[in-house]
Design a protein around this motif. Structure first.
Motif, PDB file in Angstrom:
ATOM      1  N   SER A  68       0.834  -1.202   0.000  1.00  0.00           N
ATOM      2  CA  SER A  68       0.000   0.000   0.000  1.00  0.00           C
ATOM      3  C   SER A  68       0.869   1.253   0.000  1.00  0.00           C
ATOM      4  O   SER A  68       0.511   2.271  -0.584  1.00  0.00           O
ATOM      5  N   LEU A  69       2.039   1.158   0.652  1.00  0.00           N
ATOM      6  CA  LEU A  69       2.932   2.308   0.650  1.00  0.00           C
ATOM      7  C   LEU A  69       3.496   2.552  -0.751  1.00  0.00           C
ATOM      8  O   LEU A  69       3.572   3.688  -1.222  1.00  0.00           O
ATOM      9  N   LEU A  70       3.852   1.496  -1.439  1.00  0.00           N
ATOM     10  CA  LEU A  70       4.369   1.665  -2.803  1.00  0.00           C
ATOM     11  C   LEU A  70       3.274   2.199  -3.727  1.00  0.00           C
ATOM     12  O   LEU A  70       3.526   3.047  -4.577  1.00  0.00           O
ATOM     13  N   HIS A  72       0.930   4.124  -2.805  1.00  0.00           N
ATOM     14  CA  HIS A  72       0.851   5.547  -2.460  1.00  0.00           C
ATOM     15  C   HIS A  72       1.908   6.339  -3.227  1.00  0.00           C
ATOM     16  O   HIS A  72       1.648   7.413  -3.763  1.00  0.00           O
ATOM     17  N   TRP A  73       3.124   5.784  -3.287  1.00  0.00           N
ATOM     18  CA  TRP A  73       4.207   6.495  -3.947  1.00  0.00           C
ATOM     19  C   TRP A  73       3.971   6.636  -5.440  1.00  0.00           C
ATOM     20  O   TRP A  73       4.259   7.686  -6.022  1.00  0.00           O
ATOM     21  N   CYS A  76       1.567   9.382  -5.782  1.00  0.00           N
ATOM     22  CA  CYS A  76       2.182  10.662  -5.433  1.00  0.00           C
ATOM     23  C   CYS A  76       2.982  11.207  -6.625  1.00  0.00           C
ATOM     24  O   CYS A  76       2.861  12.373  -7.000  1.00  0.00           O
ATOM     25  N   ILE A  77       3.779  10.341  -7.237  1.00  0.00           N
ATOM     26  CA  ILE A  77       4.610  10.772  -8.367  1.00  0.00           C
ATOM     27  C   ILE A  77       3.732  11.134  -9.552  1.00  0.00           C
ATOM     28  O   ILE A  77       3.964  12.136 -10.242  1.00  0.00           O
ATOM     29  N   ASP A  79       0.693  12.306  -9.437  1.00  0.00           N
ATOM     30  CA  ASP A  79       0.072  13.610  -9.149  1.00  0.00           C
ATOM     31  C   ASP A  79       1.054  14.751  -9.378  1.00  0.00           C
ATOM     32  O   ASP A  79       0.693  15.798  -9.905  1.00  0.00           O
ATOM     33  N   LEU A  80       2.292  14.540  -8.954  1.00  0.00           N
ATOM     34  CA  LEU A  80       3.299  15.592  -9.142  1.00  0.00           C
ATOM     35  C   LEU A  80       3.556  15.840 -10.621  1.00  0.00           C
ATOM     36  O   LEU A  80       3.677  16.979 -11.064  1.00  0.00           O
ATOM     37  N   GLN A  81       3.619  14.744 -11.377  1.00  0.00           N
ATOM     38  CA  GLN A  81       3.874  14.908 -12.809  1.00  0.00           C
ATOM     39  C   GLN A  81       2.703  15.620 -13.487  1.00  0.00           C
ATOM     40  O   GLN A  81       2.897  16.473 -14.339  1.00  0.00           O
ATOM     41  N   ALA A  83       0.716  17.735 -12.033  1.00  0.00           N
ATOM     42  CA  ALA A  83       0.797  19.142 -11.613  1.00  0.00           C
ATOM     43  C   ALA A  83       1.839  19.882 -12.439  1.00  0.00           C
ATOM     44  O   ALA A  83       1.630  21.020 -12.853  1.00  0.00           O
ATOM     45  N   ASP A  84       2.968  19.226 -12.706  1.00  0.00           N
ATOM     46  CA  ASP A  84       4.015  19.855 -13.519  1.00  0.00           C
ATOM     47  C   ASP A  84       3.492  20.157 -14.915  1.00  0.00           C
ATOM     48  O   ASP A  84       3.704  21.227 -15.466  1.00  0.00           O
TER      49      ASP A  84
ATOM     50  N   MET B   1      -4.350   5.519   3.444  1.00  0.00           N
ATOM     51  CA  MET B   1      -3.145   5.904   4.176  1.00  0.00           C
ATOM     52  C   MET B   1      -3.541   6.500   5.528  1.00  0.00           C
ATOM     53  O   MET B   1      -3.102   7.571   5.912  1.00  0.00           O
ATOM     54  N   VAL B  26       5.093  11.852   2.537  1.00  0.00           N
ATOM     55  CA  VAL B  26       4.736  13.189   2.041  1.00  0.00           C
ATOM     56  C   VAL B  26       3.674  13.057   0.960  1.00  0.00           C
ATOM     57  O   VAL B  26       3.549  12.014   0.304  1.00  0.00           O
ATOM     58  N   GLU B  27       2.918  14.118   0.799  1.00  0.00           N
ATOM     59  CA  GLU B  27       1.887  14.215  -0.233  1.00  0.00           C
ATOM     60  C   GLU B  27       2.325  15.303  -1.213  1.00  0.00           C
ATOM     61  O   GLU B  27       3.098  16.194  -0.830  1.00  0.00           O
ATOM     62  N   PRO B  28       1.807  15.234  -2.444  1.00  0.00           N
ATOM     63  CA  PRO B  28       2.203  16.270  -3.418  1.00  0.00           C
ATOM     64  C   PRO B  28       2.009  17.695  -2.899  1.00  0.00           C
ATOM     65  O   PRO B  28       2.836  18.560  -3.139  1.00  0.00           O
ATOM     66  N   ARG B  32       4.385  22.269  -1.986  1.00  0.00           N
ATOM     67  CA  ARG B  32       4.029  23.670  -2.243  1.00  0.00           C
ATOM     68  C   ARG B  32       4.288  24.545  -1.033  1.00  0.00           C
ATOM     69  O   ARG B  32       4.543  25.727  -1.163  1.00  0.00           O
ATOM     70  N   ARG B  43      11.542  18.004  -3.968  1.00  0.00           N
ATOM     71  CA  ARG B  43      10.568  17.779  -5.046  1.00  0.00           C
ATOM     72  C   ARG B  43      11.147  16.784  -6.060  1.00  0.00           C
ATOM     73  O   ARG B  43      10.441  15.908  -6.563  1.00  0.00           O
ATOM     74  N   VAL B  46      11.559  12.937  -4.601  1.00  0.00           N
ATOM     75  CA  VAL B  46      10.407  12.046  -4.480  1.00  0.00           C
ATOM     76  C   VAL B  46      10.288  11.107  -5.681  1.00  0.00           C
ATOM     77  O   VAL B  46       9.644  10.074  -5.601  1.00  0.00           O
ATOM     78  N   GLU B  47      10.930  11.458  -6.775  1.00  0.00           N
ATOM     79  CA  GLU B  47      10.876  10.572  -7.943  1.00  0.00           C
ATOM     80  C   GLU B  47      11.932   9.482  -7.891  1.00  0.00           C
ATOM     81  O   GLU B  47      11.920   8.553  -8.692  1.00  0.00           O
ATOM     82  N   GLU B  50      11.584   7.062  -1.545  1.00  0.00           N
ATOM     83  CA  GLU B  50      10.402   7.317  -0.729  1.00  0.00           C
ATOM     84  C   GLU B  50      10.724   8.453   0.228  1.00  0.00           C
ATOM     85  O   GLU B  50      11.769   8.446   0.870  1.00  0.00           O
ATOM     86  N   ARG B  71      14.483   1.103   0.004  1.00  0.00           N
ATOM     87  CA  ARG B  71      14.491  -0.243   0.595  1.00  0.00           C
ATOM     88  C   ARG B  71      15.478  -1.110  -0.167  1.00  0.00           C
ATOM     89  O   ARG B  71      15.377  -1.258  -1.383  1.00  0.00           O
TER      90      ARG B  71
END
Lengths: 95, 166
Positions: A68-70, A72-73, A76-77, A79-81, A83-84, B1, B26-28, B32, B43, B46-47, B50, B71
């Protein structure tokens, strides 16, 4: 080991040291060697006792499972992309 | 989460009080509000790894410190760790941010079957401090340091980490 105050004159951080490409392979090997020491089973037993006293099972801990953590990641990535891309499409007022 | 990790106590140097802190991924949106003065580009980090944040649950928007980890096969590698710029040097407000983040990495290592092992590449001037304060051991002649099973458990005990859902 004690809870030493952090030094004021040195910033406590990790990063900025470029690891050698073989470092992680070597670290895996050294950890395996460490675990073969005759006193390691006792170290592990004492560690599990310390954690048990804190109400922590070393194996079953109140934390997100790895999958679940992966997940999430990955979100997250993504969403960031997104947003970019949105920022690039819309441009910026100060440009 | 919805699960979170209660790491333990950090001292608020302004009031002398101990506050209970938590670590969360962290969240996106967190990027900001990071503000200026950070040493690393989180920023971008994160890519590649983790990234987790240490927060005071009473003021969850204020990030006290950030941790980047990877990991590995039988350990957790702490690749980046940084306290919020406000919490560095003589004017810092909170004490123990780095320790709390190392504790989280150690807990994650136990959870993942790494028996508490974590590894870092330490700056030369910090190696002795990491040894004395957290129990890291130097590996060979490199900048590499590891936290072993016993030291990881003692560190968790020192900072009083415990599961949040108890």
């Amino acid at each position: 080991m004690s809870k030493l105050p952090e030094p004021d004159d040195v910033e406590c951080f990790v990063g900025g040291v470029e690891p050698d490409a073989r470092t992680s392979i070597e670290t895996v090997r050294l950890i395996e060697e460490y675990k073969k020491r005759s006193d390691y089973p006792l170290e592990l037993e004492v560690a599990e006792r310390i954690l048990a006293d804190l109400g922590i099972s070393a194996r079953v801990y109140g934390m997100q499972d790895a999958k679940s953590l992966l997940d999430h990641w990955h979100r997250c990535i993504r969403d960031l992309q997104k947003a970019d891309l949105g920022d690039n499409r819309g441009g910026r007022a100060d440009q | 989460m919805d699960k979170r990790i209660v790491i333990g106590m950090n001292e608020d140097l302004e009031t002398g009080r101990l506050i209970t802190t938590e670590v969360q991924p962290v969240e996106p949106d967190d990027f900001r509000g990071l503000g200026p003065g950070w040493r690393f580009n989180w920023r971008a980090a994160v890519e590649r790894m983790e990234v987790f944040k240490l927060i005071d649950p009473a003021a969850p928007d204020a990030i006290l410190g950030l941790l980047g980890l990877i990991r590995r096969e039988n350990y957790v590698e702490v690749t980046l760790l940084e306290s919020h710029p406000r919490n560095v040097g003589r004017t810092k407000r909170f004490q123990g941010i780095a320790g709390s983040l190392f504790v989280f990495a150690a807990q994650l290592s136990f959870k993942l079957g790494g028996d508490g092992f974590i590894a870092i590449d330490a700056k030369t001037e910090l190696m002795e401090y990491y040894r004395l304060a957290y129990g890291f051991e130097k590996l060979g002649h490199s900048q590499r340091m590891i936290l072993t099973t016993g030291a990881a458990a003692r560190l968790i005990g020192t900072y009083g980490g415990r599961p949040a859902d108890e």
